[in-house]
Design an enzyme around this catalytic site. Sequence first.
Site, mmCIF file in Angstrom:
data_model
loop_
_atom_site.group_PDB
_atom_site.id
_atom_site.type_symbol
_atom_site.label_atom_id
_atom_site.label_comp_id
_atom_site.label_asym_id
_atom_site.label_seq_id
_atom_site.Cartn_x
_atom_site.Cartn_y
_atom_site.Cartn_z
ATOM 1 C CG ASP A 1 -3.163 -12.735 -52.465
ATOM 2 O OD1 ASP A 1 -4.295 -12.554 -52.936
ATOM 3 O OD2 ASP A 1 -2.939 -12.831 -51.248
ATOM 4 N N GLY A 2 -0.394 -13.265 -56.169
ATOM 5 C CA GLY A 2 0.688 -12.840 -57.054
ATOM 6 C C GLY A 2 0.160 -12.313 -58.372
ATOM 7 C CB ALA B 1 16.697 -10.939 -38.896
ATOM 8 C CG ASP C 1 18.831 -11.034 -41.956
ATOM 9 O OD1 ASP C 1 20.053 -10.966 -41.726
ATOM 10 O OD2 ASP C 1 18.169 -12.070 -41.795
ATOM 11 C CB THR D 1 -2.067 -9.651 -43.551
ATOM 12 O OG1 THR D 1 -2.353 -9.510 -44.950
ATOM 13 C CG2 THR D 1 -3.018 -8.774 -42.760
ATOM 14 C CB ALA D 2 2.018 -10.179 -47.161
ATOM 15 C CE1 TYR D 3 10.114 -10.996 -45.184
ATOM 16 C CE2 TYR D 3 10.466 -9.405 -46.944
ATOM 17 C CZ TYR D 3 10.970 -10.260 -45.981
ATOM 18 O OH TYR D 3 12.325 -10.378 -45.822
ATOM 19 C CG ASN D 4 4.432 -5.627 -41.698
ATOM 20 O OD1 ASN D 4 5.346 -4.946 -41.263
ATOM 21 N ND2 ASN D 4 3.258 -5.705 -41.094
#
Length: 258
Positions: free
Chosen positions: A45-46, A182, A147, A158-161
């Site tokens: 993906d990257g 956070a 944070d 579906t990733a970091y989120n």
Amino acid sequence: MTAPPRIAFLASPAEPAVAARARLTQRYGDHALDSADIVCALGGDGFMLQTLHRHGAADKPVFGMKLGSVGFLMNQYRDNEDDLLERLQRAEPAYLRPLEMQVQTESGASAGSLAYNEVSLLRQTRQAAHLSVDLNGQTRIAELIGDGVMVATPAGSTAYNYSAHGPILPLGSHTLALTPIAPYRPRRWRGAILKADTEVRFRVLDPYKRPVSVTADSHEIRDVVEVTIRESTQRQVTLLFDPEHNLEERIFSEQFAV
């Protein structure tokens, strides 16, 4: 008889991807990107995101094959390379619009970038970030302490989120996820789902004592004081997927993963 598509094969530096590219170009030829009909990206993906950032303006559909650690945006690589033309003929398109980010820094400099997954603001030190959140010019949160915060596309939801407990958004829903990272205050605020045409503006309330960085996919800018985000109306990319593993179904299935 229709001529086969001209394919530009791009590979990540990883050895399996480089080796796969050598085999595929020997079988299907090696076309330059500007003369190709389709781009085939080999990696994870990257590398897919890197390909979209570097070559998205070329307006070529991209068929990715997974030869990396993560492949949500990729199709499976198969050892039998003889069926690639059939796969391309059957492939289903998914249309993605990136986020446009505009940034003002402490030094007074301006910068911009695109994000196909998310734009995230993060504290740079041990001290929590203090941010205000404006939507379409109206202040919705006068002071968000935590944070950080992010805006994610459906493809990036579906990733970091998702790791930050944000919602998974259906592809084609014309929505964005606004997700705190956070959060300390407001304690009960867990984010929002926005219309895709919403303009989001974050202001850093104490940039000298509590510095904040912003990252659009992998492009990081430090010491920001204001960040404006909106969905691009000019840029759109096309990803191609095998019908049995199309992106819409993957995003839907993620909501039931255990």
